[in-house]
Design an enzyme around this catalytic site. Structure first.
Site, mmCIF file in Angstrom:
data_model
loop_
_atom_site.group_PDB
_atom_site.id
_atom_site.type_symbol
_atom_site.label_atom_id
_atom_site.label_comp_id
_atom_site.label_asym_id
_atom_site.label_seq_id
_atom_site.Cartn_x
_atom_site.Cartn_y
_atom_site.Cartn_z
ATOM 1 N N GLU A 49 0.820 -1.220 0.000
ATOM 2 C CA GLU A 49 0.000 0.000 0.000
ATOM 3 C C GLU A 49 0.851 1.266 0.000
ATOM 4 O OE1 GLU A 49 -0.613 -2.649 1.813
ATOM 5 O OE2 GLU A 49 -2.707 -3.230 1.519
ATOM 6 N N PHE A 111 -11.212 -7.882 13.625
ATOM 7 C CA PHE A 111 -10.169 -8.317 12.694
ATOM 8 C C PHE A 111 -9.834 -7.192 11.703
ATOM 9 C CE2 PHE A 111 -8.982 -10.397 8.632
ATOM 10 C CZ PHE A 111 -7.737 -10.871 9.050
ATOM 11 N N GLN A 112 -8.559 -6.941 11.546
ATOM 12 C CA GLN A 112 -8.054 -5.884 10.661
ATOM 13 C C GLN A 112 -8.665 -4.521 10.988
ATOM 14 O OE1 GLN A 112 -8.231 -7.324 6.529
ATOM 15 N NE2 GLN A 112 -6.170 -8.147 6.789
ATOM 16 N N LYS A 161 -17.455 -1.036 6.329
ATOM 17 C CA LYS A 161 -17.981 -2.001 5.371
ATOM 18 C C LYS A 161 -19.501 -1.905 5.220
ATOM 19 C CE LYS A 161 -17.748 -6.926 4.330
ATOM 20 N NZ LYS A 161 -17.697 -6.790 2.878
ATOM 21 N N MET A 469 24.133 8.421 1.832
ATOM 22 C CA MET A 469 24.109 9.713 2.500
ATOM 23 C C MET A 469 24.486 9.573 3.981
ATOM 24 S SD MET A 469 23.848 12.875 2.052
ATOM 25 C CE MET A 469 22.842 13.510 0.692
#
Lengths: 555, 162
Positions: A49, A111-112, A161, A469
Site C-alpha cells: 500500500e 479483525f483488521q 464495510k 548519505m
C-alpha cells in the site's frame, strides 16, 4: 438515483474526473472493488500500500491533478501512512480511500481494525470517518475540494464495510460545497503587494527564493516575468526545482544544505529576499538565525501559518502565488542592478559544480550523461539520499513538474512507485527514476506492478553498495565509523529480469550511454544497474545547523 | 504570557482530538481547555488557555485555523472579557467547624450543594483568583476533593466572537 455506498464512491470519482486509482483490495473494501470492476476506471494494483500512495503522489506531482489510492482496513491503511505523510509534507493533493470494519465493530478490536482516522489525523489536511451513507457523496466532494484547493494536501476517507453496502440517493452535481471552517485566501492584500513592489524597486541586491508553491500554483511563467523584468536572480528551494529554468543567466539553481554556491551566497548577501511559495525548511535555511540576515523579507504563501513560522518576515502576502505575482509584476519597474548582477555572475563563474572524474564510474558522471541524452519531455524522479542530491545538482532542470522527489519527509522508497504514478499520468513523457540501491530495495516489489501493467518506466540505479548519505555523514562527522551503512552488492539487472523487466548492468564507463539508450528504446520497464564508486560524496554540503555560506567540499 | 483563546468549532466527534493532537504535535502547552455548546446549533465553543510569547500564540491561532473543523479563532486576552470557572470542593466539616466554613461560603457567595456528617460539598464560580483565595481559606479544614471546569470566557459587549 439509489446507489450503494460502494457505487457512490465509484460514481463520485467519475464525477471528479478520476481516470486511475492505485490500490490493493482487501476484506473491508471488497464492495468498493466490486463496484470498480466494470466501472471503466483504470485500476493499478500495487504490491504494497505504501507503493499505492506514492503512485498517487507521483501521479499528482506529474499532472497537477488529484491522485487517488485505495486500501483496505487495518494493515492496508497503516501501510498507506508513509505515503500519506510524504504527500502531506510536500503539499501534494491525494485522496486516500480506506475500508473500515463495520460501524458496530468499531472499537471492539475487530479483525483488521485500526484507528485509521486517529493515526492519520496529524498527516492529512483533513480526514473523515463515514458513519452515515447519506453523507458519503458530500464527504467525497468535500475531500476532493479540500485536497486540491488552498495549500493542497492529502485527505483520507475511511468507509466502514456496512456503509459500503447501505444505500442512499445519489445526486452529485446538486451537492454544494460550503465548509464554514475552510475559506482559503487567494488574492493577496493589494497594499502588501504594493509595499512589496516598492521594496523591489528600491532594492540594490534583490534575490528570489522560489519554492514548491510556485509549481503548485502554476506560477512559473509569472515568476519568469518578474525575475526578467527587474533582473532578479532566482534561487529555488529543493521543492522549487523546475520552477525557473536552470539554464537561464538569472538562475542560481537550488539553495540549501546541498545547494549551489551561488544560490547560498546570494541568499546570504542579498538586501531583499522575495520568498515565494516556500516554508523556510531547515534544509533550505541552515542556521535559521543567520539566514539572509542582511535582507528585508517578502514572503508570498497561500498558508498563513507559514508566515513567521520559521523566519520572521517584513512583508507577508497570503494568497495564490500566480495571482499575487501577476499583480506584483504590474507595480515592479524594469531595472538592472549592474553591480549586484556582476557579483552574481562572478559567483556563478568562479564556483561551478565540479567533481573529480576518473577511470571508474562516478555517480555525477551518470547524471550528467543522462542530462545530455534525454529528450526535453523527460520527468526525473528520484529516490532519497545521495542519488537525490546528485540528481538535483548535476541535471539541468528546466520545467515545472519534471523533477519529482520526496522533499520534506525524505522517504526512501518513494521514487520508484512515484515514477510509475508519473508515467501513468504522463504517458507522453520519458519517466526516469534515478535510484540508489538502498532506496530501490525499499519498494522494489513494485517492479511487478510496472511489468503487469506494462508501464515503461526506466530505473537508473546508482549502485554504490551503501546507504550513501548516511555513510557520507559518518565519513565526515563520525570518523568513518560506517555503522550499518555498507550493503551487500545486489545485481538489480538480474532482479529486473526475474520480474519480467529488462535489466542491464553497467560496470564500465563506456557501457553507460549504450545501456541507457537500450533501456529507453525498450518498450517496457527497464532497469539500468550502474555500479559506481562507493565513497563518492555529495558536495557542496553545508554541515547540519551551520549557516548556508559555510560550505564544505567542492571548490 | 498566558493567553485566552476562544475557538468556535463544528460540533462533531473527533474535533477535540484534532485540537489536542495539534497541541501535542507542535509542542504547545494547554493550561486549560473547556468545551461546550455555543449559541448556534451544531457549533461548539472551546475556551483555551495557552502559555507562550506572541510568536507562539500567532502560530497557535494560525495552526488552529488550518483545521477544517475550526470555524473561528480569536485571541481575546487583550479584550475586556468576563471569565469564569466553576469549582466543586469537598471539605471536611463536623459540628465544630461547620459554621466557620459556612461563613466563608457566605462571604464568597458560594453555595453548599451537599451536607454529610463529616463533609460539605461547595460549589463556587468566579475568576481564578477568587477560586484560589477560596481554596486557600478552606485548606486548613482539610480538602478531600476538588473538581474544576477550567475557564470559560466571553468578551463584553459589543464585540462578539462569531
Amino acid at each position: 438515483m439509489r446507489l450503494t455506498g460502494a457505487q457512490i464512491v465509484i460514481e463520485a470519482l467519475k464525477h471528479e474526473g478520476v481516470d486511475v486509482i492505485f490500490g490493493i483490495p482487501g476484506g473491508a473494501i471488497i464492495d468498493v472493488y466490486d463496484a470498480l470492476y466494470d466501472s471503466g476506471i483504470r485500476h493499478i494494483l500495487a504490491h504494497h500500500e505504501q507503493g499505492a500512495a506514492h503512485m498517487a503522489d507521483g501521479y499528482a506531482r506529474a499532472t497537477g491533478r488529484v491522485g487517488v489510492c485505495f486500501a483496505t482496513s487495518g494493515p492496508g491503511a497503516t501501510n498507506l501512512t508513509t505515503g500519506i505523510a510524504n504527500a502531506y509534507m510536500d503539499s501534494i493533493p491525494i485522496v486516500a480511500i480506506t475500508g473500515q470494519v463495520a460501524t458496530h465493530l468499531i472499537g471492539k478490536d475487530a479483525f483488521q481494525e485500526a484507528d485509521t482516522t486517529g493515526i492519520t489525523s496529524p498527516i492529512t489536511k483533513h480526514n473523515y470517518l463515514v458513519k452515515d451513507v447519506n453523507e458519503l457523496a458530500r464527504i467525497i466532494k468535500e475531500a476532493f475540494y479540500i485536497a486540491r484547493t488552498g495549500r493542497p494536501g492529502p485527505v483520507l476517507i475511511d468507509i466502514p464495510k456496512n456503509i459500503q453496502t447501505a444505500t442512499a440517493d445519489f445526486d452529485y452535481s446538486s451537492i454544494e460545497i460550503d465548509i464554514r471552517g475552510y475559506k482559503p485566501s487567494i488574492t493577496g492584500h493589494i497594499r502588501q503587494i504594493k509595499e512589496a513592489a516598492r521594496l523591489i524597486n528600491d532594492a540594490k541586491k534583490p534575490c528570489i527564493l522560489a519554492g514548491g508553491g510556485v509549481i503548485t500554483a502554476g506560477a512559473s511563467e509569472e515568476l519568469f516575468k518578474l525575475a526578467t523584468k527587474a533582473n532578479i536572480p532566482v534561487a529555488t528551494t529543493f521543492m522549487g526545482i523546475g520552477s525557473f529554468p536552470q539554464d537561464h543567466p538569472l538562475s542560481l539553481k537550488s539553495a540549501g544544505m546541498h545547494g549551489n554556491y551561488a544560490a547560498n551566497y546570494a541568499l546570504m548577501e542579498c538586501d531583499l529576499l522575495i520568498a515565494i511559495g516556500c516554508r523556510f525548511s531547515d534544509r533550505t535555511t541552515g542556521k535559521v538565525s543567520s539566514f539572509a540576515s542582511k535582507a528585508k523579507k517578502i514572503h508570498i504563501d497561500i498558508d498563513p501559518a507559514e508566515i513567521n513560522k520559521n523566519v520572521i518576515v517584513d512583508v507577508p502576502i497570503v494568497g495564490d502565488a500566480k495571482i499575487i505575482l501577476k499583480a506584483l509584476i504590474e507595480y515592479v519597474q524594469e531595472k538592472r542592478e549592474e553591480e549586484w548582477l556582476s557579483y552574481i555572475m562572478e559567483l556563478k563563474a568562479t564556483h561551478p559544480l565540479t567533481y573529480a572524474d576518473g577511470p571508474t564510474i562516478k555517480p555525477q558522471f551518470v547524471i550528467e550523461k543522462l542530462c545530455e541524452i534525454v529528450p526535453d519531455n523527460t520527468i526525473i524522479v528520484t529516490e532519497v539520499g545521495q542519488n537525490q542530491m546528485w540528481s538535483a545538482l548535476f541535471f539541468t532542470h528546466k520545467k515545472p513538474r519534471h523533477f519529482i522527489s520526496s522533499g520534506g519527509l525524505g522517504t526512501m522508497g518513494f521514487g520508484f512507485p512515484a515514477s510509475i504514478g508519473a508515467k501513468v499520468g504522463r504517458p507522453d513523457a520519458l519517466v526516469i527514476d534515478i535510484a540508489g540501491d538502498g532506496s530501490f530495495l525499499m519498494n522494489i516489489q513494485e517492479l511487478a506492478t510496472a511489468v503487469e501493467n506494462n508501464i515503461p518506466i526506466k530505473v537508473v540505479v546508482i549502485n554504490n553498495r551503501a546507504l550513501g548519505m548516511v555513510r557520507q555523514w559518518q565519513e565526515l562527522f563520525y570518523k568513518r565509523r560506517y555503522s550499518a551503512t555498507i550493503l551487500k552488492e545486489v545485481n538489480f539487472a538480474e532482479i529486473a529480469k526475474a520480474f519480467g523487466a529488462k535489466g542491464i548492468r553497467v560496470t564500465e564507463k563506456e557501457g553507460l550511454v549504450p545501456a541507457l539508450y537500450s533501456a529507453f528504446e525498450y518498450p517496457g520497464p527497464a532497469v539500468v544497474d550502474v555500479v559506481v564508486e562507493q565513497e563518492e560524496n555529495v558536495v557542496p554540503m553545508v554541515p547540519p545547523g551551520a549557516p548556508i555560506d559555510q560550505i564544505i567540499g567542492g571548490k | 504570557m498566558r493567553h485566552t483563546i476562544a475557538v468556535l468549532v463544528e460540533n462533531k466527534s473527533g474535533v477535540l482530538a484534532r485540537i489536542s493532537n495539534l497541541f501535542r504535535r507542535r509542542g504547545y502547552n494547554i493550561e486549560s481547555i473547556t468545551v461546550g455548546k455555543s449559541e448556534r446549533e451544531g457549533i461548539a465553543r472551546i475556551t483555551l488557555e495557552v502559555d507562550g510569547d506572541e510568536l507562539v500564540i500567532e502560530q497557535v491561532t494560525k495552526q488552529l485555523n488550518k483545521l477544517i473543523d475550526v470555524i473561528k479563532v480569536s485571541d481575546i486576552t487583550h479584550d475586556e472579557m468576563i471569565e469564569r470557572e466553576l469549582m466543586l470542593i469537598k471539605v471536611s466539616a463536623d459540628a465544630s467547624t461547620r459554621s466557620e466554613i459556612l461563613q466563608i461560603v457566605d462571604i464568597f457567595r458560594a453555595s453548599v450543594v451537599d451536607v454529610s456528617p463529616k463533609a460539605l460539598v461547595i460549589e463556587i464560580t468566579g475568576d481564578r483568583d477568587k477560586l484560589e483565595a477560596f481554596e486557600t481559606l478552606l485548606r486548613p479544614f482539610g480538602i478531600k476533593e476538588i473538581a474544576c471546569t477550567g475557564k470559560v470566557a466571553m468578551v463584553r459587549h459589543p464585540k462578539e466572537i462569531k
